[in-house]
Design an enzyme around this catalytic site. Structure first.
Site, mmCIF file in Angstrom:
data_model
loop_
_atom_site.group_PDB
_atom_site.id
_atom_site.type_symbol
_atom_site.label_atom_id
_atom_site.label_comp_id
_atom_site.label_asym_id
_atom_site.label_seq_id
_atom_site.Cartn_x
_atom_site.Cartn_y
_atom_site.Cartn_z
ATOM 1 N N SER A 297 12.220 6.728 6.967
ATOM 2 C CA SER A 297 11.933 6.449 8.374
ATOM 3 C C SER A 297 12.408 5.051 8.761
ATOM 4 O O SER A 297 12.112 4.073 8.077
ATOM 5 C CB SER A 297 10.419 6.559 8.580
ATOM 6 O OG SER A 297 10.086 6.208 9.909
ATOM 7 N N CYS B 209 6.740 -6.888 7.010
ATOM 8 C CA CYS B 209 7.845 -6.340 7.801
ATOM 9 C C CYS B 209 8.195 -7.362 8.878
ATOM 10 O O CYS B 209 7.326 -8.089 9.345
ATOM 11 C CB CYS B 209 7.401 -5.030 8.460
ATOM 12 S SG CYS B 209 8.687 -4.210 9.417
ATOM 13 N N GLU C 5 0.819 -1.209 0.000
ATOM 14 C CA GLU C 5 0.000 0.000 0.000
ATOM 15 C C GLU C 5 0.852 1.257 0.000
ATOM 16 O O GLU C 5 1.996 1.260 0.443
ATOM 17 C CB GLU C 5 -0.959 -0.016 1.193
ATOM 18 C CG GLU C 5 -0.301 -0.357 2.502
ATOM 19 C CD GLU C 5 -1.309 -0.507 3.640
ATOM 20 O OE1 GLU C 5 -2.129 -1.435 3.595
ATOM 21 O OE2 GLU C 5 -1.245 0.300 4.568
ATOM 22 N N CYS D 225 1.868 -1.965 15.414
ATOM 23 C CA CYS D 225 1.844 -1.748 13.965
ATOM 24 C C CYS D 225 1.197 -2.918 13.231
ATOM 25 O O CYS D 225 1.464 -4.083 13.542
ATOM 26 C CB CYS D 225 3.276 -1.546 13.478
ATOM 27 S SG CYS D 225 3.400 -1.289 11.710
ATOM 28 N N CYS E 152 -0.101 2.188 8.874
ATOM 29 C CA CYS E 152 0.683 1.271 8.045
ATOM 30 C C CYS E 152 0.107 -0.132 8.045
ATOM 31 O O CYS E 152 -0.054 -0.732 9.092
ATOM 32 C CB CYS E 152 2.091 1.116 8.594
ATOM 33 S SG CYS E 152 2.900 2.630 8.933
ATOM 34 N N CYS F 232 3.602 8.535 0.342
ATOM 35 C CA CYS F 232 4.230 7.685 1.344
ATOM 36 C C CYS F 232 4.306 6.284 0.751
ATOM 37 O O CYS F 232 3.277 5.702 0.418
ATOM 38 C CB CYS F 232 3.372 7.706 2.610
ATOM 39 S SG CYS F 232 3.915 6.540 3.852
ATOM 40 N N CYS G 133 7.046 -4.455 15.708
ATOM 41 C CA CYS G 133 6.548 -3.440 16.651
ATOM 42 C C CYS G 133 5.104 -3.784 17.040
ATOM 43 O O CYS G 133 4.290 -4.111 16.181
ATOM 44 C CB CYS G 133 6.611 -2.039 16.037
ATOM 45 S SG CYS G 133 8.273 -1.552 15.544
#
Ligand code: SAH
Length: 345
Positions: free
Chosen positions: A190, A111, A91, A118, A332, A104, A115
């Site tokens: 980031s 990932c 996305e 997230c 995210c 973005c 975290c």
């Protein structure tokens, strides 16, 4: 098959030379791939059919299809769900500001940083994106909106420094004169704080802004939400930030997502201010986007304001991130997660 969109001018020159063509064909190829953003080799009309056939045998053009688009009520944010050539979905978010448009982008499908607040990390890491796939998100959004993008933030799904080589290649390609020619000063990357990679990045002589996801004033709290804090301490992070600023002269941004009762108390603000003293940095407070599978809650508006005032009183640069697109699964990985759930059933 290699992705031609991941190739830069020098590589394109080498490709055409290897096919026995003259070097200027490399420039023409570059103009098609990154200038005109061709989607097929067949449209490259000033290249011979023979050359196009050779390219087709060895390369693909990493296009992606829009499978879903959500537009916020205010029409200033759009979220895109893209399907990659191998069927993976990622996305990207388009944001319209008075001073220009930002995109973005995602750097990985999924990932592996884990975290706890997230959504991107819920299904783990599927794979890295190529530099061409990072570019394609911008090419597709520009094509679809008919508007130019002037700012890029690599803050979508994935950990960009966990896909280091492709990320650096992407930054160079997107800022190339023959490509979109977006200034590196308009690019923000980031990271959750992979200290060794930040040290490598320092040597690349890029002009980008580095944003570090801190989300805590000390190691104990950071370890509660970010597994990466078990590998790198806050001391490691602040040390590398000072080195980064000394080397690049670029101010660091810290992201701090405000989680109710976890990192939003008065003493946390004071501790954070103490840490940041003397470092040229900027803190971006992010009201947490609550993710249904995660039990983290958003801090109250009063707690966020109090936190900001304490930092300001300690002469720390601080802003609260303007909320855009909270009505369209802006956190995210949320949109992708929903899509995967739908298609799995
Ligand atoms: N892996 C990179 C970039 C990805 S996310 C990183 O960690 O920085 C971009 C930012 O959004 C990060 O600061 C991330 O911690 C934050 N974020 C992720 N999920 C969030 C949520 N639900 N609410 C608020 N911020 C979130």
């Amino acid at each position: 098959m290699k992705d031609i969109r991941s190739c830069n001018a020098e590589e394109m020159k080498q490709i055409v030379l290897s096919y026995g063509e003259k070097p200027f064909r490399g420039k023409q190829l570059m103009e098609w791939v990154h200038g005109k953003q061709a989607e097929t080799f067949d449209e490259m009309s000033n290249l011979s059919e023979k050359l196009r056939e050779k390219l087709k045998e060895d390369y693909i053009i990493s296009g992606m299809k829009i499978i879903e688009k959500q537009i916020s009520k205010k029409k200033d944010t759009a979220k895109y769900l893209f399907s990659l050539s191998d069927g993976n979905v990622i996305e990207s978010v388009w944001m319209k500001y008075r001073h220009g448009n930002s995109v973005c982008i995602s750097s990985q499908a999924g990932c592996r940083m884990g975290c706890t607040f997230c959504a991107s990390t819920l299904t783990g890491l599927t794979r890295n994106l190529t530099a061409g796939e990072m570019l394609s998100q911008i090419y597709e959004i520009q094509r679809e909106t008919g508007e130019r993008v002037s700012n890029i933030i690599v803050m979508g799904m994935g950990e960009p420094l966990d896909n280091y080589d492709n990320l650096v290649k992407f930054v160079r390609l997107v800022s190339e004169e023959n490509g979109l020619h977006i200034s590196q000063r308009s690019i923000t990357v980031s990271t959750c704080g992979l200290v060794d990679k930040i040290r490598d990045l320092m040597e690349e002589q890029l002009q980008i802004t580095l944003a570090i996801s801190l989300h805590a004033p000390n190691d104990d709290i950071r370890r509660q939400t970010m597994p990466v804090a078990n590998t790198y301490s806050m001391d490691d992070i602040f040390k590398v930030c000072r080195e980064y600023f000394a080397k690049t002269g670029r101010r660091i941004t810290f992201e701090y997502s405000m989680i109710r009762g976890v990192n939003d108390k008065k003493e946390h603000a004071l501790e954070l201010a103490k840490r940041c003293r003397g470092l040229n940095c900027h803190i971006n407070l992010i009201p947490l986007n609550e993710v249904k599978e995660r039990d983290c809650l958003r801090s109250t508006a009063e707690d966020i304001d109090r936190f900001k005032i304490i930092l300001e009183n300690n002469r720390i640069n601080v802003t609260i991130r303007r909320e855009m697109g909270s009505d369209i699964d802006a956190a995210c990985g949320q949109l992708r997660k929903k899509y995967i759930e739908r298609t799995d059933n």
